[in-house]
Design a protein around this motif. Sequence first.
Motif, PDB file in Angstrom:
ATOM      1  N   UNK A 175     -22.452  12.844  -1.388  1.00  0.00           N
ATOM      2  CA  UNK A 175     -23.227  11.828  -2.118  1.00  0.00           C
ATOM      3  C   UNK A 175     -22.389  10.590  -2.418  1.00  0.00           C
ATOM      4  N   UNK A 176     -22.138  10.276  -3.712  1.00  0.00           N
ATOM      5  CA  UNK A 176     -21.431   9.036  -4.070  1.00  0.00           C
ATOM      6  C   UNK A 176     -20.026   9.273  -4.604  1.00  0.00           C
ATOM      7  N   UNK A 177     -19.438  10.437  -4.326  1.00  0.00           N
ATOM      8  CA  UNK A 177     -18.184  10.739  -5.028  1.00  0.00           C
ATOM      9  C   UNK A 177     -17.291  11.695  -4.259  1.00  0.00           C
ATOM     10  N   UNK A 178     -16.012  11.337  -4.182  1.00  0.00           N
ATOM     11  CA  UNK A 178     -14.947  12.276  -3.843  1.00  0.00           C
ATOM     12  C   UNK A 178     -13.882  12.134  -4.922  1.00  0.00           C
ATOM     13  N   UNK A 179     -13.544  13.239  -5.573  1.00  0.00           N
ATOM     14  CA  UNK A 179     -12.600  13.210  -6.684  1.00  0.00           C
ATOM     15  C   UNK A 179     -11.852  14.534  -6.764  1.00  0.00           C
ATOM     16  N   UNK A 180     -10.980  14.647  -7.768  1.00  0.00           N
ATOM     17  CA  UNK A 180     -10.322  15.909  -8.069  1.00  0.00           C
ATOM     18  C   UNK A 180      -9.501  16.481  -6.930  1.00  0.00           C
ATOM     19  N   UNK A 181      -8.764  15.641  -6.206  1.00  0.00           N
ATOM     20  CA  UNK A 181      -7.977  16.131  -5.072  1.00  0.00           C
ATOM     21  C   UNK A 181      -6.881  17.084  -5.521  1.00  0.00           C
ATOM     22  N   UNK A 182      -6.730  18.200  -4.785  1.00  0.00           N
ATOM     23  CA  UNK A 182      -5.647  19.147  -5.007  1.00  0.00           C
ATOM     24  C   UNK A 182      -4.972  19.382  -3.666  1.00  0.00           C
ATOM     25  N   UNK A 183      -3.649  19.290  -3.643  1.00  0.00           N
ATOM     26  CA  UNK A 183      -2.895  19.276  -2.388  1.00  0.00           C
ATOM     27  C   UNK A 183      -2.007  20.508  -2.263  1.00  0.00           C
ATOM     28  N   UNK A 184      -1.991  21.097  -1.073  1.00  0.00           N
ATOM     29  CA  UNK A 184      -1.069  22.185  -0.776  1.00  0.00           C
ATOM     30  C   UNK A 184      -0.451  21.933   0.595  1.00  0.00           C
ATOM     31  N   UNK A 185       0.838  22.243   0.727  1.00  0.00           N
ATOM     32  CA  UNK A 185       1.535  22.067   1.998  1.00  0.00           C
ATOM     33  C   UNK A 185       1.546  23.386   2.742  1.00  0.00           C
ATOM     34  N   UNK A 237      -2.996  19.966   3.021  1.00  0.00           N
ATOM     35  CA  UNK A 237      -4.422  20.231   2.908  1.00  0.00           C
ATOM     36  C   UNK A 237      -4.900  19.746   1.543  1.00  0.00           C
ATOM     37  N   UNK A 238      -6.008  19.040   1.551  1.00  0.00           N
ATOM     38  CA  UNK A 238      -6.604  18.527   0.325  1.00  0.00           C
ATOM     39  C   UNK A 238      -7.917  19.267   0.061  1.00  0.00           C
ATOM     40  N   UNK A 239      -7.962  19.940  -1.080  1.00  0.00           N
ATOM     41  CA  UNK A 239      -9.211  20.506  -1.561  1.00  0.00           C
ATOM     42  C   UNK A 239      -9.782  19.483  -2.545  1.00  0.00           C
ATOM     43  N   UNK A 240     -10.994  19.041  -2.312  1.00  0.00           N
ATOM     44  CA  UNK A 240     -11.546  17.945  -3.108  1.00  0.00           C
ATOM     45  C   UNK A 240     -12.960  18.269  -3.581  1.00  0.00           C
ATOM     46  N   UNK A 241     -13.394  17.556  -4.600  1.00  0.00           N
ATOM     47  CA  UNK A 241     -14.747  17.689  -5.126  1.00  0.00           C
ATOM     48  C   UNK A 241     -15.626  16.602  -4.533  1.00  0.00           C
ATOM     49  N   UNK A 242     -16.759  17.004  -3.960  1.00  0.00           N
ATOM     50  CA  UNK A 242     -17.712  16.047  -3.413  1.00  0.00           C
ATOM     51  C   UNK A 242     -18.956  15.976  -4.278  1.00  0.00           C
TER      52      UNK A 242
END
Length: 313
Positions: free
Chosen positions: A205-215, A221-226
Motif C-alpha cells: 500500500x503506502x508504507x514500508x517501515x520497521x526495517x530489521x537487518x540480518x547478515x 536481508x531486510x525484514x520490513x513492514x508493508x
Amino acid sequence: MTMMIQAQVGRMMYGDTSRIGIPHSKDPHVVNFKGRYLMYYSIPPLKNEPQSGWNIGIAESHDLINWTKVGEITPVAGAEYEKKGLCAPGALVRDGVVHLFYQTYGNREKDAICHATSEDGINFKRNPTNPIFRPTGDWNCGRAIDAEVCEFKGKYYLYFASRDKDFKIQLQGVAVAPKNSSFNREDWKQACDAPILYPELGWEKDCIEGASIVKKGKKLFMFYAGAYNNAPQQIGVAESKDGIHWKRVFTEPFVANGKPGEWNSSESGHPHLFHDLDGRTYLFYQGNNDNGKTWYITNEEVFWKKGKPYLKR
C-alpha cells in the motif's frame, strides 16, 4: 504488571499492561546480553497522562518465551528533543555495551534518530550530539524513524523510515558511519539521495517501515513492514549485496496477517529478526485482532535454505 498469554504451547505472546491496563507492546528489538535476553519495545502514554508520550519498555528472558518487565526508558530531564516521547528502539551490543538507537515521537517532520548507551542494558546515557540523524534531499520530508543499525563490510549502516514531501508515503533510507564510530551526529553520512525501498506491491500500500537487518553469508536481508498499521500491515523480505541496493526476495508477504478471529487478524507488523549467538534466527513481530486497541509481541524461529528464509508452519 505485564501480561503473557499462550496462543499455543511454547508460543511467546507478550503484552505490557503497565501503562493503560490492557496489553499494549509494539516495535520489538532483542539482544543477547550478559547471560540473558533483553527486549526493548514501545509502550503507549500513561492512561491518565497523555503528555507522558510514547516511551520504551524493557523486558528480560532466559528462553525467548517467558518475559518479565525490568525497566523503562522515559524522556530525560533537559532533553528538549525527546520531551514529547521516544519509541521504536533498535539495539546492538559492542564491547560489552548496549547501544540503543531510537526515535523521537510527536514532532512530525522533525522526528529524528537518537542514540544512548548502557553497561547494564537498563540504565541509559544519552549521546550529547542527539539527535544523531535526520535525512536531507527532495525525496523525503526530513523525518527519520524506526532506526536499525548493523555492521557490514567495515562500516555501520543506519536504516530508517521517512516520508515523502506530502507526508503520505513511508519510505526507507540509509546512512553510513565508519566502523570505529562513536555514533555521534558528525559520523553519519547519508548513503544516497533517494529511497532504497519504497511501496510497489499491492499489499505494501503506502508504507514500508520497521526495517530489521540480518547478515547471512555475503548478503544482508531486510525484514520490513508493508502498509500502515492495521491496513493490514504485513511482513516482507528484501536482500542486498552492498547494503544500499535492494531487491525483494518474495512478492507475497513472508508473514501475513491472520484470518478473522485469530490473534493477529488486524496485522502482523514491525518485524525484528534476532540473530542469536548460536546462529539461530527468530522473527519477533507485533500483532492484534482489534484494530490496535491491544498489541502483542510474538516470535517464530526462521530457518534458511538455499539462501532464503522460511518458517516451519
